[in-house]
Design an enzyme around this catalytic site. Structure first.
Site, PDB file in Angstrom:
ATOM      1  N   PHE A  85     -25.168  27.747 -16.624  1.00  0.00           N
ATOM      2  CA  PHE A  85     -26.264  27.217 -17.416  1.00  0.00           C
ATOM      3  C   PHE A  85     -27.397  28.232 -17.316  1.00  0.00           C
ATOM      4  O   PHE A  85     -27.874  28.511 -16.223  1.00  0.00           O
ATOM      5  CB  PHE A  85     -26.649  25.853 -16.819  1.00  0.00           C
ATOM      6  CG  PHE A  85     -27.928  25.251 -17.303  1.00  0.00           C
ATOM      7  CD1 PHE A  85     -28.229  25.204 -18.648  1.00  0.00           C
ATOM      8  CD2 PHE A  85     -28.811  24.689 -16.400  1.00  0.00           C
ATOM      9  CE1 PHE A  85     -29.409  24.610 -19.087  1.00  0.00           C
ATOM     10  CE2 PHE A  85     -29.985  24.095 -16.822  1.00  0.00           C
ATOM     11  CZ  PHE A  85     -30.283  24.060 -18.170  1.00  0.00           C
ATOM     12  N   VAL A  87     -30.864  30.067 -19.628  1.00  0.00           N
ATOM     13  CA  VAL A  87     -31.707  30.421 -20.765  1.00  0.00           C
ATOM     14  C   VAL A  87     -32.263  31.791 -20.413  1.00  0.00           C
ATOM     15  O   VAL A  87     -32.768  31.986 -19.294  1.00  0.00           O
ATOM     16  CB  VAL A  87     -32.837  29.401 -20.992  1.00  0.00           C
ATOM     17  CG1 VAL A  87     -33.812  29.889 -22.056  1.00  0.00           C
ATOM     18  CG2 VAL A  87     -32.249  28.047 -21.380  1.00  0.00           C
ATOM     19  N   TYR A 131     -33.695  20.756 -11.267  1.00  0.00           N
ATOM     20  CA  TYR A 131     -32.747  19.667 -11.018  1.00  0.00           C
ATOM     21  C   TYR A 131     -33.408  18.488 -10.307  1.00  0.00           C
ATOM     22  O   TYR A 131     -33.015  17.342 -10.515  1.00  0.00           O
ATOM     23  CB  TYR A 131     -31.545  20.175 -10.219  1.00  0.00           C
ATOM     24  CG  TYR A 131     -30.753  21.224 -10.950  1.00  0.00           C
ATOM     25  CD1 TYR A 131     -30.402  21.072 -12.292  1.00  0.00           C
ATOM     26  CD2 TYR A 131     -30.361  22.391 -10.313  1.00  0.00           C
ATOM     27  CE1 TYR A 131     -29.681  22.031 -12.967  1.00  0.00           C
ATOM     28  CE2 TYR A 131     -29.639  23.362 -10.984  1.00  0.00           C
ATOM     29  CZ  TYR A 131     -29.301  23.180 -12.312  1.00  0.00           C
ATOM     30  OH  TYR A 131     -28.583  24.139 -12.970  1.00  0.00           O
TER      31      TYR A 131
END
Length: 155
Positions: A85, A87, A131
């Site tokens: 994951f 960006v 998270y």
């Protein structure tokens, strides 16, 4: 900022692999990425695909992705495993990571999985903070174990 979140296609794989390498550099392990583009494409879009991914696009350029697959736990049943994951740095802090992550959560919910799991490096404070916003349970006490291709061949 205009953006688009969609499922990845085979044509996206070269760019996704670039981002995988960017992530590996960030995680201080660029030499660990050994998958070839052909294998990566086949594993996602070949006869027996094993992964799916969402991509985030800005101006028709992929700037992030979330790659996942089904993992089976003998204790919990089918769980969605978020493998990678990211960006890209230029677009962090603009909400794309949140949207990508929540798309994966929705996949876990809609797929009737018994949960969603992933790993995060213990020194990756920005990721841990991200998270924690979701009240994710961060386990301690488990060590990662692996055998390399060479070790398996030598067996």
């Amino acid at each position: 900022m205009d953006f688009n979140i969609r499922f990845a296609t085979a044509e996206d794989c070269p760019r996704i692999l670039e981002l995988i390498n960017e992530l590996a550099v960030y995680e201080k392990a660029p030499e660990e990425v050994t998958v070839t583009l052909d294998h990566f494409i086949d594993a996602g879009f070949g006869k027996n695909p094993v992964w799916k991914a969402f991509v985030a696009e800005v101006d028709n350029t992929i700037v992030g992705f979330a790659l996942y697959y089904t993992r089976y736990s003998t204790w919990k049943g089918c769980r969605l495993y978020l493998e990678d994951f990211i960006v890209t740095e230029e677009f962090r802090g603009k909400g794309l990571g949140k949207i990508l992550f929540e798309k994966v959560i929705a996949e876990a919910k809609n797929g009737n999985y018994s949960g969603m799991v992933w790993q995060v490096l213990d020194w990756n404070e920005p990721a841990i903070n991200f998270y924690n916003k979701y009240k994710a349970h961060l386990e301690s006490g488990w060590l990662n174990a692996a055998l390399s291709t060479e070790q398996i061949k030598a067996f």
